[in-house]
Design a protein around this motif. Sequence first.
Motif, mmCIF file in Angstrom:
data_model
loop_
_atom_site.group_PDB
_atom_site.id
_atom_site.type_symbol
_atom_site.label_atom_id
_atom_site.label_comp_id
_atom_site.label_asym_id
_atom_site.label_seq_id
_atom_site.Cartn_x
_atom_site.Cartn_y
_atom_site.Cartn_z
ATOM 1 N N LYS A 25 0.833 -1.191 0.000
ATOM 2 C CA LYS A 25 0.000 0.000 0.000
ATOM 3 C C LYS A 25 0.874 1.249 0.000
ATOM 4 C CE LYS A 25 -3.684 2.383 2.516
ATOM 5 N NZ LYS A 25 -4.564 2.385 3.716
ATOM 6 N N ALA A 26 0.686 2.102 -1.007
ATOM 7 C CA ALA A 26 1.505 3.305 -1.128
ATOM 8 C C ALA A 26 1.126 4.326 -0.064
ATOM 9 C CB ALA A 26 1.339 3.921 -2.512
ATOM 10 N N TRP A 27 2.130 4.932 0.559
ATOM 11 C CA TRP A 27 1.863 6.036 1.479
ATOM 12 C C TRP A 27 2.437 7.360 0.962
ATOM 13 C CZ3 TRP A 27 6.284 8.167 3.655
ATOM 14 C CH2 TRP A 27 7.406 7.337 3.786
ATOM 15 N N ASN A 28 3.185 7.314 -0.127
ATOM 16 C CA ASN A 28 3.607 8.536 -0.811
ATOM 17 C C ASN A 28 3.968 8.150 -2.244
ATOM 18 O OD1 ASN A 28 5.147 10.869 -1.804
ATOM 19 N ND2 ASN A 28 5.174 11.547 0.318
ATOM 20 N N THR A 29 3.287 8.714 -3.228
ATOM 21 C CA THR A 29 3.577 8.368 -4.616
ATOM 22 C C THR A 29 3.106 9.480 -5.541
ATOM 23 O OG1 THR A 29 3.342 6.676 -6.337
ATOM 24 C CG2 THR A 29 1.407 7.119 -4.976
ATOM 25 N N ARG A 30 3.820 9.640 -6.660
ATOM 26 C CA ARG A 30 3.377 10.581 -7.687
ATOM 27 C C ARG A 30 4.228 10.391 -8.935
ATOM 28 N NH1 ARG A 30 2.955 17.066 -6.832
ATOM 29 N NH2 ARG A 30 5.215 16.838 -6.718
ATOM 30 N N ALA A 31 3.651 10.651 -10.079
ATOM 31 C CA ALA A 31 4.367 10.713 -11.343
ATOM 32 C C ALA A 31 4.195 12.106 -11.933
ATOM 33 C CB ALA A 31 3.857 9.664 -12.317
ATOM 34 N N VAL A 32 5.249 12.601 -12.584
ATOM 35 C CA VAL A 32 5.235 13.941 -13.180
ATOM 36 C C VAL A 32 5.881 13.862 -14.559
ATOM 37 C CG1 VAL A 32 6.072 16.315 -12.993
ATOM 38 C CG2 VAL A 32 5.385 15.076 -10.933
ATOM 39 N N ILE A 33 5.272 14.515 -15.525
ATOM 40 C CA ILE A 33 5.886 14.718 -16.834
ATOM 41 C C ILE A 33 6.141 16.213 -16.970
ATOM 42 C CG2 ILE A 33 5.635 14.509 -19.325
ATOM 43 C CD1 ILE A 33 3.785 12.137 -18.845
ATOM 44 N N ALA A 34 7.419 16.575 -17.193
ATOM 45 C CA ALA A 34 7.823 17.979 -17.239
ATOM 46 C C ALA A 34 8.433 18.289 -18.598
ATOM 47 C CB ALA A 34 8.834 18.276 -16.126
ATOM 48 N N PRO A 35 7.725 18.995 -19.482
ATOM 49 C CA PRO A 35 8.329 19.415 -20.752
ATOM 50 C C PRO A 35 9.514 20.344 -20.505
ATOM 51 C CG PRO A 35 5.935 19.695 -20.766
ATOM 52 C CD PRO A 35 6.326 19.427 -19.359
ATOM 53 N N ASP A 36 10.497 20.309 -21.389
ATOM 54 C CA ASP A 36 11.626 21.218 -21.260
ATOM 55 C C ASP A 36 11.143 22.663 -21.205
ATOM 56 O OD1 ASP A 36 13.377 19.122 -21.289
ATOM 57 O OD2 ASP A 36 14.498 19.787 -23.056
ATOM 58 N N GLY A 37 11.717 23.423 -20.272
ATOM 59 C CA GLY A 37 11.363 24.825 -20.132
ATOM 60 C C GLY A 37 10.099 25.085 -19.350
ATOM 61 N N ALA A 38 9.431 24.033 -18.856
ATOM 62 C CA ALA A 38 8.167 24.213 -18.134
ATOM 63 C C ALA A 38 8.384 24.971 -16.828
ATOM 64 C CB ALA A 38 7.516 22.866 -17.851
ATOM 65 N N GLY A 39 7.439 25.845 -16.512
ATOM 66 C CA GLY A 39 7.429 26.514 -15.231
ATOM 67 C C GLY A 39 6.705 25.680 -14.194
ATOM 68 N N PRO A 40 6.509 26.204 -12.985
ATOM 69 C CA PRO A 40 5.900 25.419 -11.909
ATOM 70 C C PRO A 40 4.469 24.984 -12.190
ATOM 71 C CG PRO A 40 6.131 27.729 -11.273
ATOM 72 C CD PRO A 40 6.905 27.557 -12.536
ATOM 73 N N ASP A 41 3.785 25.616 -13.151
ATOM 74 C CA ASP A 41 2.412 25.229 -13.483
ATOM 75 C C ASP A 41 2.330 24.467 -14.811
ATOM 76 O OD1 ASP A 41 1.412 26.558 -11.184
ATOM 77 O OD2 ASP A 41 1.501 28.473 -12.259
ATOM 78 N N GLY A 42 3.481 24.046 -15.332
ATOM 79 C CA GLY A 42 3.487 23.434 -16.645
ATOM 80 C C GLY A 42 3.669 21.935 -16.653
ATOM 81 N N PHE A 43 3.436 21.263 -15.505
ATOM 82 C CA PHE A 43 3.650 19.824 -15.397
ATOM 83 C C PHE A 43 2.335 19.055 -15.538
ATOM 84 C CE2 PHE A 43 6.899 21.276 -12.010
ATOM 85 C CZ PHE A 43 7.837 21.592 -12.979
ATOM 86 N N HIS A 44 2.442 17.805 -15.997
ATOM 87 C CA HIS A 44 1.349 16.837 -15.850
ATOM 88 C C HIS A 44 1.669 15.987 -14.630
ATOM 89 C CE1 HIS A 44 -1.656 13.766 -16.707
ATOM 90 N NE2 HIS A 44 -0.710 12.866 -16.496
ATOM 91 N N GLU A 45 0.756 15.944 -13.659
ATOM 92 C CA GLU A 45 0.992 15.232 -12.407
ATOM 93 C C GLU A 45 -0.150 14.263 -12.134
ATOM 94 O OE1 GLU A 45 1.880 17.842 -9.137
ATOM 95 O OE2 GLU A 45 2.654 19.412 -10.472
ATOM 96 N N THR A 46 0.185 13.101 -11.572
ATOM 97 C CA THR A 46 -0.831 12.123 -11.198
ATOM 98 C C THR A 46 -0.321 11.265 -10.047
ATOM 99 O OG1 THR A 46 -2.163 10.236 -11.937
ATOM 100 C CG2 THR A 46 0.006 10.502 -12.950
ATOM 101 N N GLU A 47 -1.254 10.863 -9.192
ATOM 102 C CA GLU A 47 -0.938 9.928 -8.099
ATOM 103 C C GLU A 47 -1.370 8.506 -8.457
ATOM 104 O OE1 GLU A 47 -2.718 11.393 -4.548
ATOM 105 O OE2 GLU A 47 -1.484 13.212 -4.481
ATOM 106 N N HIS A 48 -1.712 8.266 -9.718
ATOM 107 C CA HIS A 48 -2.264 6.969 -10.110
ATOM 108 C C HIS A 48 -1.351 6.188 -11.057
ATOM 109 C CE1 HIS A 48 -5.948 8.064 -8.095
ATOM 110 N NE2 HIS A 48 -5.972 9.205 -8.773
#
Length: 363
Positions: free
Chosen positions: A220-243
Amino acid sequence: MLTKADDYPIHQTPEPIAFSGTDRNFYDRYFFNGYDPDGTEFFAAAFGVYPHLNIADAHFSVVRDGVQYCLHASRILHMERMDLSCGPIRIEVLEPLQKLKVTVEPSNGFAAEIVFEGRSFPVEEPRFIRRNGPRAFMDYTRLTQNVRCTGWIEVDGVRRDLATGTTGTRDRSWGVRPIGAPDPQPPVPQTIGGFFWQWTPLNFADRSVFFHINADPDGKAWNTRAVIAPDGAGPDGFHETEHAVMEDVSLVAGTRHARGGTLNVPLAQGSASIRFEPFLTFLMRGIGYGHPEWRHGGFKGELVVEREDIDLATVDMALPQHIHIQALSRVTLSLPGGESLKGMGVFEQLIAGPYRPYGLGYA
């Protein structure tokens, strides 16, 4: 006690910066790694400050021609947290959140000068909080950033410039986790504990992909996340998911190291999958993680610097100090619609104690 940091507007409490709350396990750490685009050379560095233990330590390690060469250093901090040097190893923040430099002055056959420049804004990971009963085992924040690396590394007189296209990852973490001498009094009541960790920062031509998971012994996960960050992305430019889910993991016989696996990341248009093909093992003991003699925050003296060479072809990978690794991996990202991208990154794994989804008991 006043120190250099007190002249900067960075205070978080009424106390001088030299004091970091009351938990003796408070730490503040830098981590870096990098690898040539053909995977022939892998290097990593770590620098830690432990204010309540009054100690700083640093490590630099490179895998070259089948040998992991390691340089370890430790000194008394003297409560000065703005001094980012430990023996021959020095950290410089050239541009906060974007560009940092690691220098190894000539020592024990080592020398290096490497600049790490971010590919996008750093990712702030979910806060890591874990308790053993009433006792805080972990409580820390970490930022992660994939980087492009330039510079050179010298070992025993052989200097190699970093190849064009050398990439890697850096992170910064601070907070509470076990450091220095182990606690002689365990939490009560004692229970069957375990620690499961996977981390996969990956570099592709135009983007970075990150995944991590901490899980209990039942999976059972107690901390997990995946992020896709395009080059040059700012703090609001990520795709994020806990799934996101890591599947099809098989272990190298007799070890707790992954032979490979597939990461599935849900997207709005479908699921992306990333296949891992590990081909080089970097022992995290080389930068102090789990090292029997150079554990983070251990007291060595006023200043101690030592070299260690590890023959990766003959070392026993089943030993407890070798369960924590970063496996340099070739990776293939398959996107919805059939597009396929090749990249490279690490499959970091640490499994201490039982982990039932993999059929593991105590190491």
